[in-house]
Design a protein around this motif. Sequence first.
Motif, PDB file in Angstrom:
ATOM      1  N   LYS A  75      42.548  62.010 -18.069  1.00  0.00           N
ATOM      2  CA  LYS A  75      43.517  62.741 -18.892  1.00  0.00           C
ATOM      3  C   LYS A  75      43.101  62.736 -20.360  1.00  0.00           C
ATOM      4  CE  LYS A  75      47.831  62.592 -16.421  1.00  0.00           C
ATOM      5  NZ  LYS A  75      49.211  62.118 -16.401  1.00  0.00           N
ATOM      6  N   VAL A  76      42.707  61.565 -20.836  1.00  0.00           N
ATOM      7  CA  VAL A  76      42.247  61.470 -22.228  1.00  0.00           C
ATOM      8  C   VAL A  76      40.982  62.305 -22.419  1.00  0.00           C
ATOM      9  CG1 VAL A  76      41.338  59.896 -23.975  1.00  0.00           C
ATOM     10  CG2 VAL A  76      43.339  59.223 -22.639  1.00  0.00           C
ATOM     11  N   LEU A  79      41.738  65.820 -23.187  1.00  0.00           N
ATOM     12  CA  LEU A  79      42.166  66.042 -24.576  1.00  0.00           C
ATOM     13  C   LEU A  79      40.966  66.006 -25.524  1.00  0.00           C
ATOM     14  CD1 LEU A  79      45.477  63.951 -24.647  1.00  0.00           C
ATOM     15  CD2 LEU A  79      45.224  66.414 -24.371  1.00  0.00           C
TER      16      LEU A  79
ATOM     17  N   GLY B  22      52.871  53.780 -26.919  1.00  0.00           N
ATOM     18  CA  GLY B  22      51.502  54.275 -27.077  1.00  0.00           C
ATOM     19  C   GLY B  22      50.789  54.432 -25.751  1.00  0.00           C
ATOM     20  N   LYS B  23      51.155  53.604 -24.785  1.00  0.00           N
ATOM     21  CA  LYS B  23      50.390  53.655 -23.536  1.00  0.00           C
ATOM     22  C   LYS B  23      50.606  54.967 -22.788  1.00  0.00           C
ATOM     23  CE  LYS B  23      53.614  50.772 -20.915  1.00  0.00           C
ATOM     24  NZ  LYS B  23      54.022  49.408 -20.879  1.00  0.00           N
ATOM     25  N   PHE B  26      49.215  58.741 -25.411  1.00  0.00           N
ATOM     26  CA  PHE B  26      47.837  59.141 -25.671  1.00  0.00           C
ATOM     27  C   PHE B  26      47.261  60.019 -24.581  1.00  0.00           C
ATOM     28  CE2 PHE B  26      47.773  55.899 -28.899  1.00  0.00           C
ATOM     29  CZ  PHE B  26      47.104  56.605 -29.876  1.00  0.00           C
ATOM     30  N   ALA B  27      47.828  59.934 -23.392  1.00  0.00           N
ATOM     31  CA  ALA B  27      47.173  60.572 -22.256  1.00  0.00           C
ATOM     32  C   ALA B  27      47.600  62.012 -22.050  1.00  0.00           C
ATOM     33  CB  ALA B  27      47.427  59.747 -21.006  1.00  0.00           C
ATOM     34  N   ILE B  29      49.844  65.727 -23.785  1.00  0.00           N
ATOM     35  CA  ILE B  29      50.690  66.340 -24.802  1.00  0.00           C
ATOM     36  C   ILE B  29      51.828  67.104 -24.114  1.00  0.00           C
ATOM     37  CG2 ILE B  29      49.090  66.431 -26.746  1.00  0.00           C
ATOM     38  CD1 ILE B  29      48.268  69.230 -25.933  1.00  0.00           C
TER      39      ILE B  29
END
Lengths: 419, 169
Positions: A75-76, A79, B22-23, B26-27, B29
Amino acid sequence: MRKAKTISEKIFSDHLGRDVEAGELVIIDVDFMMGQDGTSPLAIKTFEEVGASSVFDSKKIAMVIDHNAPSPSEKVSALHKLMRNFKDQNKIYFYDIGDGICHQLMPEQGHALPGQIVIGADSHTCTYGAINCFSTGVGSTDLAIAMASGKLWFKVPETVKIVLNGDLPFGVYSKDVILFIIKELTANGATYKAVEFEGEVIDNLSVQARFTISNMAVEMGAKVGLMKADDKVLEWLKNRTSDEFKTYESDYGAQYEKIYNFDLSDLEPQVSKPHTVDNVSSIKDVEGIPIQQGLLGTCTNGRLEDLKIAAKILKGKKVNSDVRLIVAPASRSTLLEAIDEGVIQTLIKAGATIVAPGCGPCVGTHNGVPADGENVISTANRNFKGRMGNNKAFIYLASPATVAASCIEGKITDPRKYL
Amino acid sequence: MQLIGYAHKFGDNVNTDYIISGKYKFATIDMNELVVHLMEDLRPNFYYEIKKGDFIVAGENFGCGSSREQAPLVIKQAGIGAVLAKSFARIFFRNAINIGLPAIEVSTDSIEEGDSLKVDLEKGIVENITKNQVLKIHPLSPEMLEILKLGGLVNFYKKYGSLEFKKFN
Ligand code: SF4
């Protein structure tokens, strides 16, 4: 007669070409803007929503992948890919994994200069105030609108002045100074305000050490933590930019909302205890608390000087077998210099784990999330519950020296006996 | 702008990590994915207690911490009509206005969990219907009111084609 002005009032007045005072709402041409991987994806989405086709000026924008670098999940990664595509389309400055933390890179790469107005979609953008730059944190919508138009709305802030006198005692560092100030002013003590730091203590600190202080101005709510650009700053900026810039000092008689005077000649090492940054004690009140993890790094204390102090303490010693010490250098060039000077070798030999330049475990997404009930001693700037990814862990904040000494003993330790 | 709803009361220094940890943030939107975690470290299952238009009511320094806009966005997505607090952290305040979530500075001491409130932004008052009390709010500038009315800075920018506030003054 022209009214006496603070640094912020002067910078805003010069940008607008007219005299402005604290309290005015103004629209400003921003000199430089930055986003990181926690805020840029949303800014890119909003940028598209606004209907903008290209950025207003590709040479005034940087994006940095530092918070999750390298990516810990698909997922990161998606982005990050979005950011890289945006970079390809818009030809902006781009710093990818391993390049370093945004707040190290902005001044280090010459993107933030004295007298400029710089925004960053990250709360610790206030850091570059240390080199006389009006830099402040904004959100993703702000960044999106600024990337499209080059402009942003601001309220010209009131200013709080903090005068720091005396000679810092041996074994006491800029981190101890700012923790002490935050204790005195509290987490809410400078909300919406610009802070100007001055006095002998600041004059005697290196530029690297000054960044630590400005970095944490936001922990008392401040918009920016400004210092004047003295010879040390000008020297530091040499070879980082060929751009012209103007430096600013406040006028005699400028209006301050409040002035604080502190004499720091007797300051002891300070430690901020869980779970708020302003919950600060002198070292002697927390000595002996067991720790399981140490973090040396972050935009607060991941610079060469910080790594060197820790290496000096750890040289020829071993990190306690009950402790993991994680080291995240602030940037690629910091890491290279630390390798050249043998600092990294010393830290690795002592048992530290080096992770990629970047935010490391500071924000709790990867690279060392603590277990339930564990205590962490960290050089970072925040110790909120859950900050490092586990809301059942406890985070103590201290100087690099205190972190290094504590990692040797496996408990919070006064660093002065190792210096 | 008039808003009506019930109060959900929180304390001082509610930071952005409590609003949304935060956990998670971040992954993605995608706010739909994040919204169920709103305030979960402070109040598990809070999201499921919210009725559309309800208010978050807090003490000093609401929203301190990170600049990530996910914090006000998640609050808005959850159906909260406005946040009322004694004071806000600067970036949170900015972000809230920019995304069209009213952030209202008002003395919240007398407001209790479950109180029924009516907020009038033009008049600058909060009516506590349960307690039959009227509280004065710290007024928002006309520019900010216009941004809120339009639902945020994006719509404002689209409508006026710039950030020049004088166009509608
Ligand atoms: S090092 Fe920590 S505080 Fe600094 S920018 Fe990265 S996550 Fe934020």
